[in-house]
Design a protein around this motif. Structure first.
Motif, PDB file in Angstrom:
ATOM      1  N   LEU A 180      28.602  37.704  37.344  1.00  0.00           N
ATOM      2  CA  LEU A 180      28.805  39.145  37.554  1.00  0.00           C
ATOM      3  C   LEU A 180      29.749  39.378  38.740  1.00  0.00           C
ATOM      4  O   LEU A 180      30.654  40.227  38.669  1.00  0.00           O
ATOM      5  CB  LEU A 180      27.451  39.810  37.789  1.00  0.00           C
ATOM      6  CG  LEU A 180      27.458  41.305  38.107  1.00  0.00           C
ATOM      7  CD1 LEU A 180      28.240  42.093  37.064  1.00  0.00           C
ATOM      8  CD2 LEU A 180      26.016  41.822  38.183  1.00  0.00           C
ATOM      9  N   ALA A 181      29.579  38.597  39.805  1.00  0.00           N
ATOM     10  CA  ALA A 181      30.462  38.731  40.968  1.00  0.00           C
ATOM     11  C   ALA A 181      31.899  38.423  40.571  1.00  0.00           C
ATOM     12  O   ALA A 181      32.837  39.151  40.946  1.00  0.00           O
ATOM     13  CB  ALA A 181      29.997  37.781  42.081  1.00  0.00           C
ATOM     14  N   ALA A 182      32.078  37.381  39.776  1.00  0.00           N
ATOM     15  CA  ALA A 182      33.439  37.001  39.335  1.00  0.00           C
ATOM     16  C   ALA A 182      34.073  38.137  38.532  1.00  0.00           C
ATOM     17  O   ALA A 182      35.259  38.450  38.695  1.00  0.00           O
ATOM     18  CB  ALA A 182      33.371  35.720  38.498  1.00  0.00           C
ATOM     19  N   ALA A 183      33.289  38.778  37.671  1.00  0.00           N
ATOM     20  CA  ALA A 183      33.824  39.859  36.835  1.00  0.00           C
ATOM     21  C   ALA A 183      34.269  41.036  37.707  1.00  0.00           C
ATOM     22  O   ALA A 183      35.347  41.620  37.492  1.00  0.00           O
ATOM     23  CB  ALA A 183      32.767  40.307  35.821  1.00  0.00           C
ATOM     24  N   LEU A 184      33.472  41.391  38.699  1.00  0.00           N
ATOM     25  CA  LEU A 184      33.823  42.528  39.560  1.00  0.00           C
ATOM     26  C   LEU A 184      35.074  42.211  40.381  1.00  0.00           C
ATOM     27  O   LEU A 184      35.944  43.070  40.551  1.00  0.00           O
ATOM     28  CB  LEU A 184      32.639  42.879  40.476  1.00  0.00           C
ATOM     29  CG  LEU A 184      31.457  43.553  39.760  1.00  0.00           C
ATOM     30  CD1 LEU A 184      30.205  43.529  40.637  1.00  0.00           C
ATOM     31  CD2 LEU A 184      31.800  44.998  39.375  1.00  0.00           C
ATOM     32  N   VAL A 185      35.180  40.999  40.873  1.00  0.00           N
ATOM     33  CA  VAL A 185      36.362  40.615  41.656  1.00  0.00           C
ATOM     34  C   VAL A 185      37.593  40.602  40.756  1.00  0.00           C
ATOM     35  O   VAL A 185      38.676  41.047  41.159  1.00  0.00           O
ATOM     36  CB  VAL A 185      36.121  39.263  42.365  1.00  0.00           C
ATOM     37  CG1 VAL A 185      37.416  38.711  42.955  1.00  0.00           C
ATOM     38  CG2 VAL A 185      35.063  39.422  43.466  1.00  0.00           C
ATOM     39  N   SER A 186      37.415  40.145  39.514  1.00  0.00           N
ATOM     40  CA  SER A 186      38.575  40.094  38.610  1.00  0.00           C
ATOM     41  C   SER A 186      39.068  41.503  38.282  1.00  0.00           C
ATOM     42  O   SER A 186      40.231  41.699  37.946  1.00  0.00           O
ATOM     43  CB  SER A 186      38.229  39.332  37.332  1.00  0.00           C
ATOM     44  OG  SER A 186      37.437  40.153  36.491  1.00  0.00           O
TER      45      SER A 186
END
Lengths: 244, 244
Positions: A180-186
């Motif tokens: 989820l963190a990766a998706a928000l950063v992307s």
């Protein structure tokens, strides 16, 4: 104020409460035991599920929340912290029933964010906390836009991550939260606010690299509490007197 | 028994109390939050130093211990655990003042030792705990001899290790404790009992290899408590009812 005692309303879940207690100690400069804040923690997890209550699929946790607030006041808590973001949905009712003032976790987080300006903040929280808008309104006040998880990301990653941590499967929970963190950063988040107490222990268990971009609301609350204590301790010269 | 609530008398030091709370959670088989024991923790470190009191060089912690016991009873604790081995020196006075029964950490440790027979057990504890003889008498009852630290080892390693952990310098404390563990093993200890709550977090911080030979009294106490809870939970079918 005649005395100082931090009351922690916990149990949501029990591990998140221990995480807050640990962080209160970490955030307090101390030469020995007696420099640390006196704390009483009500870590009673026999309370209705906050996420389900707000989704309309379960009973309200309010009676158990008020019972905990009553017990913390009974033993003389002078300030109260709530070790659960979502439970702040019932903040007004708890504050009205409490003699001791209750610190709001979103206020503590906002205070910490002032040191770390960001144009776009990714918010990781329960649906109830997202819907309440406490964090988004405060971020807007700081000039920051909020990026929210998408419904499928909540269903596939956030919710199973939370319940994995609650079962004690920290690594499994951390892997969901890391995605989820990766998706928000992307999608452009320059910073993440971890506004659910299950998230930081999960991300720590997998040593997620996104922790470097993250502000942990639990730690922000843990930092605000010792600040009050240190003021009291030093104003009352407790540091010297107790260390004799 | 009409209800169940574990009371933890802590603050000696605050980090050792958090360690006990964490281990209570780890020792409880659970599918979710509500399978965990309800706990109230009195983590108030404004209490006289136990080691100094027993050495005759400081005031007694008994008034503060009794105040904590009173508060835990006031909020309805049904069982009490004391997150400090040395404080068990005042066990009889606390037990006499408490409506809730108090589990003795040495009894919990002895119970755990039954699964791990050893001819010679090295005991790591404060001078006050060593002098009291609780552990040695119980080890003798199991047919085990006790190896004690030498006076120089207490002064050079044990005492500075304890105060380092209390200052938050866990690695420094762990290095001292690791040396003491090595000395006891070199003199023939087949197993170590860590009977001071500061020791396990210190040894964990340096990933001491002696942990494999060690029985952690904090964990033994943390294991005994959930056993009581699980009996209560399952007898009252709380598992099923609360998980609905």
């Amino acid at each position: 104020m005649s005395h100082f005692l931090l009351g922690v309303l916990g149990g949501m879940g029990p591990l998140a409460t221990v995480d807050l207690l640990q962080k209160i100690i970490e955030e307090t400069p101390a030469d020995g035991d007696r420099d640390h804040a006196p704390v009483v923690a009500w870590n009673v997890p026999q309370i209705a599920d906050r996420q389900r209550a707000l989704a309309g699929s379960g009973p309200s946790p309010l009676p158990a929340l008020l019972a905990g607030i009553e017990q913390l006041n009974r033993v003389g808590a002078s300030h109260i912290l709530i070790a659960c973001n979502t439970a702040h949905h019932w903040y007004d009712q708890m504050a009205a029933a409490s003699h001791a003032p209750i610190l709001h976790i979103a206020d503590a987080t906002t205070q910490a964010l002032r040191q770390r300006p960001a144009a776009r903040i990714g918010l990781i929280a329960t649906q109830g906390t997202l819907d309440a808008g406490w964090f988004q309104r405060r971020f807007a006040g700081l000039g920051s836009a909020t990026l929210l998880p998408r419904p499928a990301e909540m269903a596939d990653w956030f919710v199973p991550g939370c319940y994995a941590v609650k079962r004690g499967e920290l690594r499994m929970g951390g892997e969901f939260f890391d995605r989820l963190a990766a998706a928000l950063v992307s999608r452009g988040a320059e910073q993440l606010v971890l506004a659910c107490t299950e998230v930081p222990p999960g991300l720590a268990a997998v040593e997620s690299s996104y922790r470097a971009l993250s502000l942990d609301a639990t730690r922000a609350l843990a930092h605000a509490a010792p600040c009050l204590w240190i003021d009291y301790r030093d104003n009352n010269q407790l540091h010297t007197r107790l260390s004799e």
